[in-house]
Motif scaffolding. Sequence first.
Motif: not given
Length: 572
Positions: A32-33, A93-94, A99-103
């Motif tokens: 989970r991320l 991939e990671l 990056v998609a998390l926007g953190h």
Amino acid sequence: MTASVLPPSPTAFAKATWDDVAPYFDDLVERRLDASTVDSWLHAWSRLEELVTEAAALAMIAYTIDTSDPEKEKDHLRFSTEILPKMEERSVELARRFVALGHSTPDLATTLERFRTSIDIFREENVPLFSELEELSARYQRITGSMTVEWEGVERPLPQLQPFLKSPDRAVRERAFRAATQPYVEERGALTGLFDRMFHLRQEAAQNAGFANYRDYVFPAKFRFDYTPADVERFHEAVEQQVTPAVSRVLEHRRRRLGLDVLRPWDLAVDPYRAAPLRPFETVDQFVSTARRVFDRVDPVLGGQFQTMIDEQLLDLDSRKGKAPGGYCETLHFRGRPFIFMNAVGLVDDVMTLLHEAGHAFHAFTSHRQPLIWQRHPGSEAAELASMSMELLASPHLAQPIGYFSPQDHRSAWLEHLEDILLSLVHIASVDAFQTWIYTHPDGGDAEARDEAWLRIRSRFERGVDWTGLETERIARWYRQLHIFMYPFYYIEYGIAQLGALQIWRNSLKDQAGAVARYREALALGAVRSLPEMYLTAGAKLTFDADLIGELVQLVERQIEQIRAQLPAAAA
Ligand SMILES: [Zn+2]
């Protein structure tokens, strides 16, 4: 089996195959991320990269220390051609997940920029291409590492000819020059075939990623965010304008001092002020313990770090048969320790190489305080600033009783180093201009055309040496430049960094302690600031500006004149 518990040390991966490593990546892909887990997720990923890259580094070190051991070669190749390219793929991939998390935090900004770039240029079909390039690199190392010369009845590895290239006897120098060049002339066919394949693979990888050629691909691939190919062309022009004439003056002085009609390539390494080359040390123990005192004098913290390297056996310095050529400093990311490898034979150059590699080592120690692996390792422009500045910051401390030299010898060693700085800028410009030509010119894939281009580019930058009748030998020079084969386009960084280092040195002439303090501050930044910011922190400007280059060259030339005035007058 659960992969979430990482092994306690890189030893667990010493004999690993990709199948042993992959489950840990699977776990990070599935775990989970979100905002609440991002810190622990990043730390787990970073720790995994530390473990695997350290295992890979240890295999590489073992191999370069003994290139003739097939078992060590196999271990090294398993990492470099199988595990690391696949790991790169999984890392992208990671990175996509992250990056998609926007953190983001300020200290993650440079990491995010690199991740985005890696994602943009990544192509799955390039993975086997880069893996093959690694195999070809190992083949280059095998060919050049096994080159030996019979010299006065003894079979010797090439680095051991260095002292004879410095002989006051011109006939000996010429013989050594020809002997050291001959293996490259003989292997031209093999090396050309190797390079043809590398060229083809690199252009193909660039095109797969949507670039016109490998030069255009290299800028994002090497995270060159702060300068462009046009800046690099400006650098070439500035060197031609400002440095080439200075080198001609240095060589003209050398020619007169040696009492020769013309300088031949074997006249460049001999000390024109001494009957015999300087021998700064006899044994590796002396070499190392003296360095320890020198670094202590530059800064006690750095001296302490070097002592740690001695205590923990992180140095392999002497030239031995079977060792790969060259020198490097490799970071062991899990332990937070550097390792220095080189081929010392007891000359001034060895002292300078150790100062250089120690600069990298101090960078590794100092930046290890950054929590994540990606926050520690800046680009080579920053890395070489650390190493090239150390050459200049440590040089004032090389006189006895602390250092290697009597006061008189210290002056001639320093003179040699300053002249080398000018000569190396010219070499850097020609190596970079040559690689630019190879990957952007339609004839770059043609072996004959490459050799001709090398001769043409070389004579643009390198003047004052008579190569008449030695074209083959002059061509062989680029086959000896391992970067062109193994680390393409890794060369302009030395030029950029040398200009930064000269500015740091200029600061140190007014305030040694202040200059060292700013240097250490810049090293501690690791990779969390942009390149221009890192340079500014160190007290330098990232520059391609001909005027500033001219100023720095003048400063070096003035120092050269001052030292010459303190050395004995010509015997003639
Ligand atoms: Zn370096």
